[in-house]
Design an enzyme around this catalytic site. Structure first.
Site, PDB file in Angstrom:
ATOM      1  CE1 TYR A   1      30.797   5.383  20.997  1.00  0.00           C
ATOM      2  CE2 TYR A   1      32.978   5.799  20.163  1.00  0.00           C
ATOM      3  CZ  TYR A   1      32.224   5.231  21.141  1.00  0.00           C
ATOM      4  OH  TYR A   1      32.672   4.276  22.318  1.00  0.00           O
TER       5      TYR A   1
ATOM      6  CE  LYS B   1      20.151  -1.064  28.953  1.00  0.00           C
ATOM      7  NZ  LYS B   1      20.075  -2.452  29.935  1.00  0.00           N
TER       8      LYS B   1
ATOM      9  CG  ASP C   1      21.464  -5.049  30.395  1.00  0.00           C
ATOM     10  OD1 ASP C   1      21.284  -5.087  29.405  1.00  0.00           O
ATOM     11  OD2 ASP C   1      20.784  -4.693  31.625  1.00  0.00           O
TER      12      ASP C   1
ATOM     13  CG  ASP D   1      34.219   1.604  21.775  1.00  0.00           C
ATOM     14  OD1 ASP D   1      35.131   0.675  21.825  1.00  0.00           O
ATOM     15  OD2 ASP D   1      34.358   2.621  22.276  1.00  0.00           O
TER      16      ASP D   1
END
Ligand code: NAD
Length: 413
Positions: A164, A231, A280, A304
């Site tokens: 971002y 992740k 996930d 987000d």
């Protein structure tokens, strides 16, 4: 009252109202603090008007009239552009810097303008590095889950770094092509020619100050765990770094008050348990075992996605508040957009900005006011006099206007 543009206060206002200060890492809040607000675009003025009545009534009732907010309007978005030709006037930023804490309604993101997003600009210019989103269930609100009340988390999302940060180059641009050549020739990277490129910077500094804020919150509010969501199995140095740096700051700065999950058990008495989950798996966990999570700390993109998904589990964004907090600066905001088709109709749900105000009061140490507002909202939902978005989903509910819903909240404060 409007200031910021003129910066001139009437004398009686100056005598009564005081600024909020920040000293040695703590808010110093007077009984009559000045708090700047941006009412927002589209339905912003409708929900702000309602929210302000709820805030003023709650503060007055809880303090017996001893405390009072002095609201100070500052301009941003369409109203600012119409009056000053600038979407985000310098005076607005100066006023927030001076008064430290502000609250805002939703703002239109100008399409094709010079400024990417007013919200992103505000966060970056004031270094509001933690986006805080509490997600909890309100009894009676329709939810797609069987046991929505089991989800009660506070998500701390890193707000400045990650993909971002806006370092992005268009496919075929000289910058993208030059970067591809550099990465291919110098590091043997395998990138398809003509690709678009985005850079994902994540630092120890940025990750650790976010995780530290989440841990401090967990300690302050008696929450049991902080989960780092990353992740890192795939992006080992950026997301994996977030995990490693998170555990490091927990150990180094909060070693006597936190404990890693692997060592928790009988020995964890009163300590905050530090966990980590792959992104996930975390989405699945929040659906399947929501009550095992409490405070969540995540890099920008993960946070987000997770925030909106979690909000959907408890009935949607209409009641989801948010705050962007740095060190000594904070801007609280409704998390939904401007809903422009309902602008000026006194129709939409003011719940998100009202709960953002409750968060603001909690951050400032006015926990009694925050609790009163939440009680008021709970009571209003129980009474089933609701704005259209909730009324249409709830059996035996009566649809009321934004302002009537605010009145109903005040009745239950
Ligand atoms: P939106 O949130 O305005 O609308 C999405 C849907 O939710 C619409 O059906 C809308 O009517 C409904 N809705 C939104 N707020 C509601 C409320 N309080 N009560 C009841 N229903 C509500 O999102 P969008 O249409 O994608 O965006 C509209 C504008 O808002 C755009 O200019 C966008 O850039 C801006 N936006 C601003 C923010 C922000 O300021 N934080 C966030 C998202 C979008």
């Amino acid at each position: 009252m409007t200031a910021g543009q003129s910066g001139v206060f009437p004398r009686e206002f100056r005598q009564m109202a005081e600024r909020i200060r920040y000293e040695n890492g703590r808010w110093m809040v007077p009984d009559r603090p000045i708090i700047p607000f941006i009412e927002g675009d589209g339905t912003g003025p409708d929900i702000w008007r309602a929210a302000r009545r709820v805030f003023d009534a709650s503060v007055a009732r809880v303090s017996g009239g001893k405390r009072q907010i002095h609201w100070l309007e500052i301009l941003a978005g369409e109203k600012a552009f119409k009056q000053t030709g600038n979407w985000l006037p310098d005076a607005t930023l100066d006023t927030i810097r001076t008064h430290r804490v502000a609250i805002k309604g939703p703002l239109t993101t100008p399409v094709g303008g010079g400024i990417r997003s007013l919200n992103v600009a505000l966060r970056q210019l004031l270094d509001l590095y933690a986006c805080i989103r509490p997600v909890r269930y309100f009894e009676g609100v329709p939810s797609p889950m069987r046991e929505p009340q089991k989800l009660n988390v506070v998500i701390f999302r890193e707000n400045i770094e990650d993909v971002y940060s806006g370092i992005e180059y268009k496919a075929g641009s000289p910058e993208a092509d030059a970067l591809i050549t550099f990465l291919t020739e110098r590091f043997g990277a395998n990138i398809r020619p003509g690709s678009a490129l985005g850079i994902k910077p994540m630092s120890r500094f940025g990750s650790q100050r976010l995780v530290a804020k989440a841990i401090e919150y967990a300690l302050r509010s008696g929450r049991r765990s902080v989960t780092l969501v990353h992740k890192g199995n795939i992006m080992k140095f950026t997301e994996g770094g977030f995990r490693e740096w998170g555990y490091e700051i927990a150990r180094e700065r909060f070693g006597d008050r936190t404990i890693p999950e692997a060592e928790a058990g009988k020995r964890d008495a009163g300590r905050v348990v530090m966990k980590d989950r792959i992104t996930d798996a975390m989405f699945a966990q929040l659906v399947l075992r929501p009550d095992e999570y409490s405070v969540i700390a995540a890099p920008n993109l993960n946070g987000d996605l997770l925030s909106d998904a979690a909000a959907a589990q408890v009935g949607g964004l209409g009641l989801a508040p948010g705050g962007n907090v740095g060190d000594g600066f904070a801007v609280f905001e409704a998390t939904h957009g401007t809903a422009p088709k309902y602008a000026g109709q006194d129709k939409v749900n003011p719940g998100s900005v009202i709960l953002s105000g409750a968060m603001m009061f909690e951050e400032l140490g006015w926990n009694d006011v925050a609790a009163a507002i939440v009680r008021g909202l709970e009571g209003a939902i129980r009474s089933r006099r609701l704005t259209y978005d909730l009324a249409r989903l709830m059996p035996a509910a009566t649809e009321v206007s934004t302002s009537a819903f605010a009145e109903c909240i005040i009745e239950h404060v």
